[in-house]
Motif scaffolding. Structure first.
Motif, short mmCIF file in Angstrom:
data_model
loop_
_atom_site.label_atom_id
_atom_site.label_comp_id
_atom_site.label_asym_id
_atom_site.label_seq_id
_atom_site.Cartn_x
_atom_site.Cartn_y
_atom_site.Cartn_z
N UNK A 119 0.84 -1.19 0.00
CA UNK A 119 0.00 0.00 0.00
C UNK A 119 0.88 1.25 0.00
N UNK A 120 0.50 2.22 -0.81
CA UNK A 120 1.25 3.47 -0.90
C UNK A 120 2.55 3.36 -1.69
N UNK A 121 2.64 2.34 -2.54
CA UNK A 121 3.87 2.13 -3.28
C UNK A 121 4.21 3.32 -4.19
N UNK A 122 3.19 3.87 -4.85
CA UNK A 122 3.43 5.01 -5.72
C UNK A 122 3.94 6.21 -4.97
N UNK A 123 3.43 6.43 -3.77
CA UNK A 123 3.88 7.57 -2.96
C UNK A 123 5.35 7.41 -2.58
N UNK A 124 5.73 6.21 -2.16
CA UNK A 124 7.12 5.98 -1.76
C UNK A 124 8.07 6.15 -2.93
N UNK A 125 7.66 5.67 -4.10
CA UNK A 125 8.52 5.83 -5.27
C UNK A 125 8.70 7.30 -5.62
N UNK A 126 7.63 8.05 -5.57
CA UNK A 126 7.73 9.49 -5.86
C UNK A 126 8.56 10.21 -4.81
N UNK A 127 8.43 9.80 -3.55
CA UNK A 127 9.18 10.45 -2.48
C UNK A 127 10.68 10.21 -2.63
N UNK A 188 17.32 8.91 -6.74
CA UNK A 188 16.08 8.59 -7.45
C UNK A 188 16.28 8.06 -8.85
N UNK A 189 17.17 8.67 -9.63
CA UNK A 189 17.34 8.26 -11.03
C UNK A 189 17.84 6.82 -11.16
N UNK A 190 18.94 6.43 -10.52
CA UNK A 190 19.33 5.02 -10.61
C UNK A 190 18.34 4.07 -9.97
#
Length: 317
Positions: A119-127, A188-190
């Protein structure tokens, strides 16, 4: 049917049944060159032109105000007796040796954590990806310097656990590690590239290894790393090239003289200072070409050594 003469078969233009290639229409070449012209113009004017100009200036004594004076290889020979140039070379090499492996290790660790559905995977990736979007800004470098200055947040936290190191920004022993942490924070990039590589690993390999009793570390070392080794190599080359060119954070933290005590005098900072501080543009151009040569040699070394640990699909090894 009698009395009816059959016409002989007409000879065909393509008796072997080969696929026909579309006919080239008049003006196709002109249209292609027309669409390519902005790119070609940009390469010639903004890349090749300045590169050839700097190559010429590297063999001259040029101060931005007078005409360039040809001096041959004097600029290149002068570097090896320049103490500040040698110091900048050592500082940059230390930064590359620390920042690149730590950043890649942190990015891979975060990618492994975010690879599983939760849950909240998209938020963690963006963070985690967010700092990469603002990583090269002056404001971030200023905030980073304030956070690691004397009696700041980091200094107080360390003193609360019994570590009295003082402000990292003013300590020659901790100024480079401070900038290394800034680079690791911008993972974030790598991380995104590692995530894409992890998605390509077949899940049945993990299931078979688990059935055979392989633990988590064994599965990581024997399946994950070999399968994503091309992605690791790709990130390694990019991060090494970027690390050699670090400028903004080092210049904001240490200024043109690489304070404190020359500990943040990175190669690009010294190059900028020689070119636009001392107006020795010929010497700065020679430094730029030496940097290009050094990065090229390191890249060639990485490609040569990659044959032993990078595995591609269908590889016989």
């Amino acid at each position: 049917m009698t009395g009816v003469a059959l016409a002989p078969d007409r000879p065909t233009d393509n008796p072997a049944g080969k696929p026909r290639t579309p006919a080239r229409l008049p003006g196709d070449g002109r249209a292609a060159y027309l669409f390519l012209s902005p790119w070609v113009l940009g390469v010639v004017v903004l890349t090749l032109g300045p590169m050839l100009t700097s190559l010429y200036l590297s063999f001259t004594d040029y101060d931005l105000f007078g005409a360039p004076r040809w001096i041959g290889l004097d600029n290149y020979a002068r570097m090896f007796s320049d103490a500040r140039w040698l110091n900048s070379l050592g500082v940059t090499a230390l930064y590359v040796a620390l920042a690149v492996p730590l950043k890649l290790a942190a990015a891979l660790a975060v990618a492994l954590l975010l690879d599983n559905r939760r849950r909240g995977q998209g938020f963690y990736r963006a963070a985690f990806y967010g700092p990469s979007l603002i990583g090269g800004s002056v404001s971030v470098a200023i905030v980073w310097k304030v956070v690691f200055s004397d009696d700041s947040v980091v200094d107080r936290l360390l003193r609360s656990v019994g570590v009295d190191a003082g402000g990292w920004a003013g300590n020659p022993d901790f100024s480079v590690p401070m900038l290394v942490l800034l680079a690791v924070w911008q993972l974030g990039a790598p991380m995104v590239i590692f995530l894409a590589g992890l998605k390509q690993v077949p899940r049945d390999l993990y299931e078979a290894a688990e059935v055979d009793g392989a633990g988590r570390w064994r599965r990581f070392a024997s399946i994950t790393l070999p399968m994503i080794s091309p992605v690791v190599f790709f990130n390694l080359v990019l991060e090494v090239i970027n690390a050699f060119q670090v400028f903004t954070s080092a210049y904001v933290v240490g200024g043109p003289n690489g304070q404190p005590a020359g500990s943040t005098l990175f190669y690009t900072v010294y190059l900028f200072d020689r070119g636009f501080g001392d107006y020795r543009m010929g010497y700065a151009s020679a430094m730029a070409w030496m940097l290009l040569l050094g990065v090229g040699l390191v890249t060639v070394f990485l490609f040569r050594t990659a044959r032993g640990w990078v595995h591609y699909a269908g590889d016989a090894r």
